[in-house]
Motif scaffolding. Structure first.
Motif, mmCIF file in Angstrom:
data_model
loop_
_atom_site.group_PDB
_atom_site.id
_atom_site.type_symbol
_atom_site.label_atom_id
_atom_site.label_comp_id
_atom_site.label_asym_id
_atom_site.label_seq_id
_atom_site.Cartn_x
_atom_site.Cartn_y
_atom_site.Cartn_z
ATOM 1 N N VAL A 171 8.343 -2.875 -18.150
ATOM 2 C CA VAL A 171 8.226 -2.794 -16.687
ATOM 3 C C VAL A 171 7.049 -3.599 -16.147
ATOM 4 C CG1 VAL A 171 9.460 -0.610 -16.512
ATOM 5 C CG2 VAL A 171 6.960 -0.592 -16.683
ATOM 6 N N GLY A 172 6.309 -4.267 -17.033
ATOM 7 C CA GLY A 172 5.333 -5.246 -16.560
ATOM 8 C C GLY A 172 3.868 -4.889 -16.666
ATOM 9 N N PHE A 173 3.535 -3.784 -17.316
ATOM 10 C CA PHE A 173 2.118 -3.494 -17.491
ATOM 11 C C PHE A 173 1.546 -4.427 -18.550
ATOM 12 C CE2 PHE A 173 3.472 0.562 -15.624
ATOM 13 C CZ PHE A 173 2.511 0.681 -14.615
ATOM 14 N N GLU A 226 0.829 -1.207 0.000
ATOM 15 C CA GLU A 226 0.000 0.000 0.000
ATOM 16 C C GLU A 226 0.862 1.255 0.000
ATOM 17 O OE1 GLU A 226 -2.491 -0.807 3.387
ATOM 18 O OE2 GLU A 226 -4.040 -1.730 2.137
ATOM 19 N N ALA A 227 1.932 1.241 0.797
ATOM 20 C CA ALA A 227 2.827 2.401 0.844
ATOM 21 C C ALA A 227 3.478 2.626 -0.519
ATOM 22 C CB ALA A 227 3.888 2.210 1.922
ATOM 23 N N TYR A 228 3.970 1.559 -1.132
ATOM 24 C CA TYR A 228 4.574 1.681 -2.459
ATOM 25 C C TYR A 228 3.545 2.196 -3.466
ATOM 26 C CZ TYR A 228 8.881 -0.830 -1.238
ATOM 27 O OH TYR A 228 10.083 -1.191 -0.697
ATOM 28 N N SER A 229 2.347 1.656 -3.406
ATOM 29 C CA SER A 229 1.306 2.020 -4.358
ATOM 30 C C SER A 229 0.898 3.485 -4.208
ATOM 31 C CB SER A 229 0.092 1.112 -4.163
ATOM 32 O OG SER A 229 -0.885 1.377 -5.132
ATOM 33 N N ASN A 230 0.954 4.005 -2.991
ATOM 34 C CA ASN A 230 0.601 5.406 -2.766
ATOM 35 C C ASN A 230 1.664 6.369 -3.294
ATOM 36 O OD1 ASN A 230 -1.835 4.814 -1.537
ATOM 37 N ND2 ASN A 230 -0.944 4.724 0.505
ATOM 38 N N VAL A 231 2.890 5.889 -3.429
ATOM 39 C CA VAL A 231 3.988 6.758 -3.835
ATOM 40 C C VAL A 231 4.376 6.563 -5.299
ATOM 41 C CG1 VAL A 231 6.407 7.367 -3.388
ATOM 42 C CG2 VAL A 231 4.882 6.826 -1.477
ATOM 43 N N PHE A 232 4.425 5.325 -5.755
ATOM 44 C CA PHE A 232 4.915 5.018 -7.092
ATOM 45 C C PHE A 232 3.819 4.444 -7.981
ATOM 46 C CE2 PHE A 232 8.578 4.566 -4.272
ATOM 47 C CZ PHE A 232 9.411 5.525 -4.817
ATOM 48 N N ALA A 233 3.958 4.665 -9.258
ATOM 49 C CA ALA A 233 3.015 4.132 -10.242
ATOM 50 C C ALA A 233 3.553 2.810 -10.777
ATOM 51 C CB ALA A 233 2.809 5.137 -11.362
ATOM 52 N N TYR A 234 3.719 1.848 -9.882
ATOM 53 C CA TYR A 234 4.238 0.542 -10.259
ATOM 54 C C TYR A 234 3.197 -0.277 -11.009
ATOM 55 C CZ TYR A 234 8.367 0.592 -7.116
ATOM 56 O OH TYR A 234 9.560 0.850 -6.513
ATOM 57 N N SER A 235 3.684 -1.145 -11.879
ATOM 58 C CA SER A 235 2.836 -2.211 -12.414
ATOM 59 C C SER A 235 2.741 -3.266 -11.313
ATOM 60 C CB SER A 235 3.461 -2.819 -13.674
ATOM 61 O OG SER A 235 4.657 -3.517 -13.348
ATOM 62 N N LYS A 236 1.808 -4.163 -11.461
ATOM 63 C CA LYS A 236 1.691 -5.239 -10.472
ATOM 64 C C LYS A 236 2.987 -6.044 -10.427
ATOM 65 C CE LYS A 236 -2.150 -7.773 -9.531
ATOM 66 N NZ LYS A 236 -3.219 -8.766 -9.801
ATOM 67 N N LYS A 237 3.569 -6.290 -11.604
ATOM 68 C CA LYS A 237 4.820 -7.048 -11.677
ATOM 69 C C LYS A 237 5.942 -6.316 -10.939
ATOM 70 C CE LYS A 237 8.280 -8.546 -15.049
ATOM 71 N NZ LYS A 237 8.653 -8.497 -16.466
ATOM 72 N N GLU A 238 6.049 -5.001 -11.140
ATOM 73 C CA GLU A 238 7.088 -4.226 -10.449
ATOM 74 C C GLU A 238 6.881 -4.250 -8.940
ATOM 75 O OE1 GLU A 238 8.556 -0.433 -12.911
ATOM 76 O OE2 GLU A 238 6.370 -0.532 -12.709
ATOM 77 N N LEU A 239 5.630 -4.145 -8.522
ATOM 78 C CA LEU A 239 5.332 -4.155 -7.088
ATOM 79 C C LEU A 239 5.733 -5.492 -6.474
ATOM 80 C CD1 LEU A 239 4.165 -2.844 -4.567
ATOM 81 C CD2 LEU A 239 1.905 -3.641 -5.301
ATOM 82 N N ILE A 240 5.406 -6.575 -7.136
ATOM 83 C CA ILE A 240 5.779 -7.902 -6.639
ATOM 84 C C ILE A 240 7.297 -8.027 -6.564
ATOM 85 C CG2 ILE A 240 5.772 -10.383 -7.207
ATOM 86 C CD1 ILE A 240 2.887 -9.884 -8.347
ATOM 87 N N GLU A 269 7.958 3.627 -28.552
ATOM 88 C CA GLU A 269 8.962 3.441 -27.504
ATOM 89 C C GLU A 269 8.316 3.419 -26.117
ATOM 90 O OE1 GLU A 269 12.946 5.591 -29.309
ATOM 91 O OE2 GLU A 269 11.292 6.861 -28.578
ATOM 92 N N LEU A 270 7.325 4.274 -25.919
ATOM 93 C CA LEU A 270 6.619 4.317 -24.639
ATOM 94 C C LEU A 270 5.887 3.007 -24.379
ATOM 95 C CD1 LEU A 270 5.813 5.914 -22.130
ATOM 96 C CD2 LEU A 270 3.918 6.900 -23.464
ATOM 97 N N ILE A 271 5.231 2.495 -25.394
ATOM 98 C CA ILE A 271 4.542 1.200 -25.264
ATOM 99 C C ILE A 271 5.551 0.114 -24.895
ATOM 100 C CG2 ILE A 271 3.360 -0.617 -26.581
ATOM 101 C CD1 ILE A 271 1.918 1.691 -28.110
ATOM 102 N N HIS A 272 6.681 0.113 -25.573
ATOM 103 C CA HIS A 272 7.721 -0.878 -25.286
ATOM 104 C C HIS A 272 8.204 -0.749 -23.833
ATOM 105 C CE1 HIS A 272 11.156 -3.525 -25.836
ATOM 106 N NE2 HIS A 272 11.909 -2.579 -25.307
ATOM 107 N N GLN A 273 8.423 0.472 -23.366
ATOM 108 C CA GLN A 273 8.907 0.683 -21.997
ATOM 109 C C GLN A 273 7.879 0.221 -20.970
ATOM 110 O OE1 GLN A 273 11.873 1.499 -20.923
ATOM 111 N NE2 GLN A 273 11.221 1.438 -18.788
ATOM 112 N N LEU A 274 6.621 0.541 -21.188
ATOM 113 C CA LEU A 274 5.566 0.131 -20.255
ATOM 114 C C LEU A 274 5.430 -1.388 -20.219
ATOM 115 C CD1 LEU A 274 2.946 2.898 -21.054
ATOM 116 C CD2 LEU A 274 4.350 2.708 -18.977
ATOM 117 N N ASP A 275 5.568 -2.012 -21.381
ATOM 118 C CA ASP A 275 5.549 -3.471 -21.453
ATOM 119 C C ASP A 275 6.755 -4.047 -20.699
ATOM 120 O OD1 ASP A 275 4.639 -6.098 -22.616
ATOM 121 O OD2 ASP A 275 6.604 -5.946 -23.589
#
Length: 158
Positions: free
Chosen positions: A142-144, A75-89, A134-140
């Protein structure tokens, strides 16, 4: 190492240091007990009629405490960073939680992964002038998910 990899590496380091400090403060510096469990903490099992005889209350408390700590951190990470679920895990695993506990914590929080993808995309665009591809590639990278990325692209490139 490419310029993009260097930027991602530095951003990840800074984010990890800042967030570790935030999480430690929000947890009240609670010790995280990383006892391994043979079953997934997210899976409810049917109680045995002999559970009160064979179950160890210490093991149950340890697993619950570990999961509670992981959820607080998530929850703390989610409140601060815009992580993907994969990044959060991955971040929770880096913090010392087991994969099962990290996955369960990520599933347990009320994160809007699509909005996280939009926020993450905006953050990347503030740092570097990515093309849409490039943005799509980067988001992919990082796990979105494809669905989350499509949502973000529709929000950004209206």
């Amino acid at each position: 190492m490419t310029k993009m990899e260097k930027i991602n590496f530095v951003a990840g380091l800074v984010a990890g240091i800042v967030l570790t400090s935030i999480v430690n403060c929000s947890n009240g510096n609670k010790k995280v007990d990383n006892a391994e469990s043979t079953t997934s903490p997210c899976v409810e099992t049917t109680a045995s009629p002999y559970a009160d005889i064979t179950a160890s209350p210490y093991e149950e408390k340890t697993n619950n405490t570990e999961l509670e700590n992981a959820i607080e951190s998530a929850e703390a990470y989610s409140n601060v960073f815009a992580y993907s679920k994969k990044e959060l895990i991955e971040q929770l695993k880096y913090d010392g939680f087991s994969e099962d506990i990290a996955e369960c914590a990520a599933k347990s929080i009320n994160a809007n992964w699509k909005e996280n993808c939009v926020r993450s995309a905006h953050s990347y665009l503030e740092i570097i002038s990515y093309s849409k591809e490039e943005l799509i590639h980067q988001l992919d990278y990082v796990g979105f998910t494809a669905e989350e990325i499509d949502y973000a692209m529709n929000q950004i490139y209206k």
